[in-house]
Design an enzyme around this catalytic site. Structure first.
Site, short mmCIF file in Angstrom:
data_model
loop_
_atom_site.label_atom_id
_atom_site.label_comp_id
_atom_site.label_asym_id
_atom_site.label_seq_id
_atom_site.Cartn_x
_atom_site.Cartn_y
_atom_site.Cartn_z
N LYS A 153 0.85 -1.18 0.00
CA LYS A 153 0.00 0.00 0.00
C LYS A 153 0.89 1.24 0.00
O LYS A 153 1.73 1.42 0.88
CB LYS A 153 -0.91 0.02 1.23
CG LYS A 153 -1.80 1.26 1.26
CD LYS A 153 -2.45 1.43 2.62
CE LYS A 153 -2.86 2.89 2.79
NZ LYS A 153 -3.28 3.20 4.15
N ASN A 162 -8.24 1.73 10.75
CA ASN A 162 -7.37 1.43 11.89
C ASN A 162 -7.90 2.12 13.15
O ASN A 162 -8.32 1.48 14.10
CB ASN A 162 -5.94 1.85 11.60
CG ASN A 162 -4.99 1.47 12.72
OD1 ASN A 162 -4.69 0.30 12.91
ND2 ASN A 162 -4.53 2.46 13.50
N THR A 163 -7.91 3.45 13.13
CA THR A 163 -8.26 4.21 14.33
C THR A 163 -9.66 3.90 14.83
O THR A 163 -9.89 3.83 16.04
CB THR A 163 -8.14 5.73 14.04
OG1 THR A 163 -6.84 6.00 13.50
CG2 THR A 163 -8.30 6.54 15.31
N ALA A 193 -9.36 5.49 5.14
CA ALA A 193 -9.26 6.63 6.05
C ALA A 193 -10.60 7.33 6.25
O ALA A 193 -11.38 7.51 5.31
CB ALA A 193 -8.23 7.67 5.59
N GLY A 194 -10.86 7.70 7.51
CA GLY A 194 -12.01 8.52 7.84
C GLY A 194 -13.18 7.80 8.46
O GLY A 194 -14.07 8.44 9.00
N GLY A 233 -7.68 9.23 10.50
CA GLY A 233 -7.88 9.31 11.95
C GLY A 233 -8.96 10.26 12.41
O GLY A 233 -9.15 10.47 13.60
#
Length: 263
Positions: A106, A215-216, A193-194, A167
């Site tokens: 990635k 992830n977050t 993301a997001g 994040g």
């Protein structure tokens, strides 16, 4: 679910590798490697993304992620988190290939530390160079249909537009442009993301995306294991809804039961 639409048959393929789970999870921000491994198990994810510059996958004298998440069972996707130039990203992925033989990677090349938005000029340049070197590059990009196409033309095996800043947990901010990217792409499209909660993941899948990376949203939940389970269900539900084809939106009410012939 009838015989014509078995859930297990709804797979997706990237760079010749086929997966059932459409959820990709990260390996950062967890309280421990044990918690990370438990979250991956609960999520049902078959791919984990690994920040080569931050996560130990090669030093046996320190705790290694591979001791907790078996690379024979789960596909590792090395990423270039924290890289701000094409050269930096390319060097990082060359090291990853040497360390673990990984070629499916990635790519993210960031423009600045404040927004963590991708530098698309550097990203496209790095994609071209890495593809020439035999890497299979999944590319983090802006939610811009034109730049997504440039990444694909440069050799990306998947495009990964952001739903919102990394994040942030804001969810998909531009569904119109994400849908345009999905409609034009000849490679898998994954929201990267997001995502903040399960409804964000479902919404991304309902747009027709092939998968979601997060992830977050899991790692910073009060109960990461429970959130991982929620995300698994959300991605599956969103995918099923997309395949089913939603009803048309209407300006006015439409009765569920016909009014004609009432007694």
């Amino acid at each position: 679910m009838n015989a014509h639409h078995p859930v297990d048959a709804d797979t997706w393929t990237v760079a010749g590798r086929t997966f059932r789970s459409r959820l990709i999870v990260g390996t950062g921000k967890y309280k421990s490697l044990e918690q990370n491994a438990a979250a991956v198990e609960a999520s049902g994810a078959e791919i984990v993304t690994v920040a080569v510059r931050r996560v130990n996958v090669s030093d046996p004298n320190a705790p290694m992620l591979t001791d907790y998440i078996d690379p024979k069972r789960v596909t590792y996707l090395p990423n270039t988190a924290g890289c701000f130039t094409a050269e930096e990203a390319i060097r990082t992925l060359r090291l990853a290939r040497e360390a673990g033989g990984w070629t499916l990677v990635k790519l993210e090349v960031l423009a600045e530390a404040k927004t963590l938005y991708p530098d698309m000029i550097e990203t496209v340049r790095a994609t071209e160079l890495l593809a020439r070197e035999g890497f299979e590059v999944m590319v983090y990009c802006t939610d811009d249909p034109i730049m997504a196409r440039r990444c694909e033309d440069a050799g990306a095996v998947a495009v990964m537009p952001l739903g919102a800043p990394i994040g942030s947990g804001l969810g998909v901010q531009n569904p119109v442009t994400i849908r345009l990217i999905v409609e034009q792409a000849k490679v898998p499209v994954l929201i990267d993301a997001g995502v903040g909660t399960a409804s964000d993941a479902a919404a991304a899948m309902e747009l027709g995306c092939d998968g979601v990376l997060m992830n977050t949203a899991i790692a910073e939940a009060k109960d990461p294991i429970l959130m991982a389970r929620a995300m698994k269900a959300a991605v599956e539900a969103g995918r099923l809804a997309y395949r089913a084809g939603r009803m048309q939106k209407r300006r006015y009410a439409d009765p569920s039961s016909p009014l004609a012939g009432l007694i």
